[in-house]
Scaffold this motif. Sequence first.
Motif, short mmCIF file in Angstrom:
data_model
loop_
_atom_site.label_atom_id
_atom_site.label_comp_id
_atom_site.label_asym_id
_atom_site.label_seq_id
_atom_site.Cartn_x
_atom_site.Cartn_y
_atom_site.Cartn_z
N ALA A 49 73.85 101.55 25.42
CA ALA A 49 74.13 100.14 25.14
C ALA A 49 72.84 99.33 25.08
O ALA A 49 72.71 98.41 24.27
CB ALA A 49 75.06 99.57 26.22
N SER A 105 80.35 99.18 33.07
CA SER A 105 81.04 98.50 31.97
C SER A 105 80.73 97.00 31.97
O SER A 105 80.54 96.39 30.91
CB SER A 105 82.55 98.72 32.06
N ALA A 106 80.69 96.41 33.17
CA ALA A 106 80.38 94.98 33.25
C ALA A 106 78.99 94.70 32.68
O ALA A 106 78.79 93.71 31.97
CB ALA A 106 80.46 94.52 34.70
N THR A 108 77.17 96.70 30.51
CA THR A 108 77.08 96.98 29.08
C THR A 108 77.86 95.95 28.25
O THR A 108 77.41 95.55 27.17
CB THR A 108 77.58 98.39 28.75
N ASP A 109 79.00 95.51 28.76
CA ASP A 109 79.77 94.48 28.05
C ASP A 109 78.97 93.17 27.96
O ASP A 109 78.97 92.49 26.92
CB ASP A 109 81.10 94.22 28.74
N PHE A 110 78.30 92.83 29.05
CA PHE A 110 77.45 91.64 29.07
C PHE A 110 76.33 91.75 28.04
O PHE A 110 76.10 90.83 27.26
CB PHE A 110 76.89 91.45 30.48
N GLN A 112 76.13 93.63 25.33
CA GLN A 112 76.63 93.62 23.96
C GLN A 112 77.09 92.23 23.54
O GLN A 112 76.88 91.80 22.40
CB GLN A 112 77.76 94.63 23.81
N ARG A 113 77.72 91.51 24.45
CA ARG A 113 78.15 90.14 24.13
C ARG A 113 76.96 89.26 23.82
O ARG A 113 76.94 88.52 22.82
CB ARG A 113 78.96 89.55 25.29
N CYS A 194 73.68 92.32 37.79
CA CYS A 194 74.24 93.58 37.28
C CYS A 194 73.43 94.77 37.77
O CYS A 194 73.99 95.84 38.05
CB CYS A 194 74.27 93.55 35.75
#
Length: 207
Positions: A49, A105-106, A108-110, A112-113, A194
């Motif tokens: 990511a 996930s928290a 990588t989601d951050f 990518q967003r 994170c």
Amino acid sequence: MLHALLWQSNADLVARILDHPFVQGLDDGTLDRESFRRYVAQDAFFLRAFLKAYAVAAAKCDDFDQARVFHDLMGGVFDEIQLHQNYAATLDIDLSNVRPYAATSAYTDFLQRVAWHESLAEIIAAMVPCMRLYQYLGSELAASLRTDHPYKDWITTYAGEEFAQLCTRLESLLDELATDVPTVHEAYRCAMQCEFDFFSAPLEKDS
């Protein structure tokens, strides 16, 4: 310099991470093998990511020299991935079949967003903490490194001059493109939190 201001503003979290049981276990070599094994798998997932975020940042650059920095930083990620592949071979980890923990996930989601929806300033602010923190940890842990240390390769990689130079280049880009505004501080702080959560997860069997 903005990068120094942001680092100092997050000194409390940096100190907590340095004192984290996972990091202290890396430092003295007492971190149990299974926790490190879980960490390697999760970090390999995370790095994919991180690589994509660099690629999106490069695509958003209109300046050729700025894009080149991201290109070189992507090369650094490939070197980190190689380190993890080496560990995977000795620790019997299937890196193609990693289930991300909630903390992973928290993070990588951050990333990518921010990469897809925010400006270059926020993207860099979200990525500098990982680079600078690992360089800092590597340097701190290298002070007590011994030849038979079980995590010698990890420590020497992040304490190395090549990694330090990449970190400095990213921070220089932050100073060039970002300003001292709340969104930049928030992205930096979120990434640092994170990081703390990421180190906590491998110590918990059901993360």
